[in-house]
Motif scaffolding. Structure first.
Motif, PDB file in Angstrom:
ATOM      1  N   LYS A 131      28.015  63.548  90.838  1.00 45.24           N
ATOM      2  CA  LYS A 131      26.855  64.006  91.507  1.00 45.24           C
ATOM      3  C   LYS A 131      27.322  64.964  91.011  1.00 45.24           C
ATOM      4  CE  LYS A 131      23.953  64.205  94.473  1.00 45.24           C
ATOM      5  NZ  LYS A 131      23.622  63.856  96.002  1.00 45.24           N
ATOM      6  N   ALA A 132      28.392  66.035  91.444  1.00 48.05           N
ATOM      7  CA  ALA A 132      28.953  67.188  91.301  1.00 48.05           C
ATOM      8  C   ALA A 132      28.485  67.867  89.429  1.00 48.05           C
ATOM      9  CB  ALA A 132      30.128  67.486  92.046  1.00 48.05           C
ATOM     10  N   ARG A 133      29.750  67.106  89.258  1.00 50.43           N
ATOM     11  CA  ARG A 133      29.722  66.819  87.151  1.00 50.43           C
ATOM     12  C   ARG A 133      28.627  67.607  86.485  1.00 50.43           C
ATOM     13  NH1 ARG A 133      33.014  63.048  86.528  1.00 50.43           N
ATOM     14  NH2 ARG A 133      34.489  64.498  87.077  1.00 50.43           N
ATOM     15  N   TRP A 155      27.114  70.626  85.195  1.00 50.65           N
ATOM     16  CA  TRP A 155      25.824  70.041  83.296  1.00 50.65           C
ATOM     17  C   TRP A 155      24.722  70.696  83.590  1.00 50.65           C
ATOM     18  CZ3 TRP A 155      28.867  71.814  79.334  1.00 50.65           C
ATOM     19  CH2 TRP A 155      30.084  70.704  79.511  1.00 50.65           C
ATOM     20  N   LYS A 156      23.655  70.615  84.254  1.00 52.84           N
ATOM     21  CA  LYS A 156      21.922  71.578  84.703  1.00 52.84           C
ATOM     22  C   LYS A 156      22.157  72.626  84.920  1.00 52.84           C
ATOM     23  CE  LYS A 156      20.460  66.768  85.891  1.00 52.84           C
ATOM     24  NZ  LYS A 156      19.901  65.634  87.677  1.00 52.84           N
ATOM     25  N   VAL A 157      22.745  73.141  85.975  1.00 53.41           N
ATOM     26  CA  VAL A 157      22.629  74.943  86.329  1.00 53.41           C
ATOM     27  C   VAL A 157      23.323  75.246  84.574  1.00 53.41           C
ATOM     28  CG1 VAL A 157      23.622  73.948  88.873  1.00 53.41           C
ATOM     29  CG2 VAL A 157      25.118  74.420  86.958  1.00 53.41           C
ATOM     30  N   GLY A 158      22.710  76.763  85.622  1.00 50.78           N
ATOM     31  CA  GLY A 158      22.675  78.049  84.466  1.00 50.78           C
ATOM     32  C   GLY A 158      23.852  77.920  84.515  1.00 50.78           C
ATOM     33  N   PHE A 195      35.589  70.254  99.488  1.00 49.23           N
ATOM     34  CA  PHE A 195      34.350  70.848  98.012  1.00 49.23           C
ATOM     35  C   PHE A 195      33.348  70.864  97.428  1.00 49.23           C
ATOM     36  CE2 PHE A 195      34.656  71.284  93.356  1.00 49.23           C
ATOM     37  CZ  PHE A 195      34.345  72.854  93.735  1.00 49.23           C
ATOM     38  N   TYR A 196      32.628  69.307  97.748  1.00 52.55           N
ATOM     39  CA  TYR A 196      31.176  69.147  97.525  1.00 52.55           C
ATOM     40  C   TYR A 196      30.587  70.161  98.411  1.00 52.55           C
ATOM     41  CZ  TYR A 196      27.210  66.434  96.588  1.00 52.55           C
ATOM     42  OH  TYR A 196      25.794  65.999  96.743  1.00 52.55           O
ATOM     43  N   LEU A 236      27.151  77.054  97.931  1.00 53.94           N
ATOM     44  CA  LEU A 236      27.310  78.227  97.013  1.00 53.94           C
ATOM     45  C   LEU A 236      25.936  78.088  95.730  1.00 53.94           C
ATOM     46  CD1 LEU A 236      30.808  78.122  96.238  1.00 53.94           C
ATOM     47  CD2 LEU A 236      29.563  80.006  97.866  1.00 53.94           C
ATOM     48  N   SER A 237      25.318  76.442  95.503  1.00 58.03           N
ATOM     49  CA  SER A 237      24.356  76.592  94.884  1.00 58.03           C
ATOM     50  C   SER A 237      23.371  76.515  95.336  1.00 58.03           C
ATOM     51  CB  SER A 237      24.545  74.866  94.405  1.00 58.03           C
ATOM     52  OG  SER A 237      24.123  73.627  95.272  1.00 58.03           O
TER      53      SER A 237
END
Length: 211
Positions: free
Chosen positions: A16-18, A22-25, A118-119, A125-126
């Protein structure tokens, strides 16, 4: 069973994190990846251990079960083959009543927990609304995760390498090969690249690897 479910959970959040990365800027991705110097290494461990469980353990044990079932001639033999199948899975997944195996499982379990931690930091942070104080706290938490991950990996590989030096354990050799596939943790000469305090390792080894 809880241990194996935790492996599944860790694999889910890694994937899910990966996908999110790839979706974020590009800027948001750069800031997040720089917040932990080894996030790819952590994810690689989860991928490698999950693959070990699915391929080395489940697939191989299932093949052995099918072969055994094809040769049975009574109900007692069916029960015996099935019990051997379950024992093989438990043994290779470190969930048997053995002091050393419990130690290995505890370190793997700790690493799985760190990946989940970490997730959680990543999600904070996101969010895009993180104030400076919370960001600083997140980066401090990441430093803790990095340090504990390095210590757990070094100790885990020390224990596994020691065990491989005193006996034949094909499943342990396979696990070490998967974890250290890119020679990140152990060099070609067998030297541990990332190591915890040697006194701590020696103390734990003296108290656990006497089997």
């Amino acid at each position: 069973m809880n241990f194996l479910l935790r492996v599944k959970r860790a694999k889910f959040v890694v994937d899910k994190a990966r996908r999110w990365m790839w979706k974020v800027g590009n800027e948001a991705r750069r800031q997040l990846t720089e917040s932990t110097r080894g996030w790819r290494i952590k994810n690689f461990f989860i991928d490698a251990f999950h693959q070990y469980v699915m391929d080395r353990v489940y697939h191989s044990s299932w093949s052995e079960l099918c072969e055994g079932m094809a040769a049975v001639r009574s109900l007692d033999e069916v029960i015996q083959v099935h019990e051997a199948y379950l024992l093989s899975i438990h043994y290779q997944c470190f969930v048997v009543l053995d002091k050393l195996w419990a130690l290995i499982a505890s370190r793997i379990n700790k690493i799985l927990g760190l990946d989940l931690d970490f997730y959680s930091v990543q999600q904070t942070l996101s969010s895009g609304r993180t104030v400076a104080v919370i960001k600083a706290r997140c980066h401090k938490e990441v430093d803790r995760i990095d340090k504990q991950f390095d210590d757990c990996m070094a100790f885990l590989l020390t224990v596994l390498s020691f065990k491989l030096n005193v006996g034949q354990f094909p499943h342990l050799a396979d696990l070490v090969m998967r974890i250290n596939y890119n020679k990140f943790h152990i060099s070609d000469t067998g030297k541990l690249i990332t190591a915890p305090a040697s006194d701590f390792v020696n103390f734990k080894l003296a108290n656990t690897i006497s089997v």
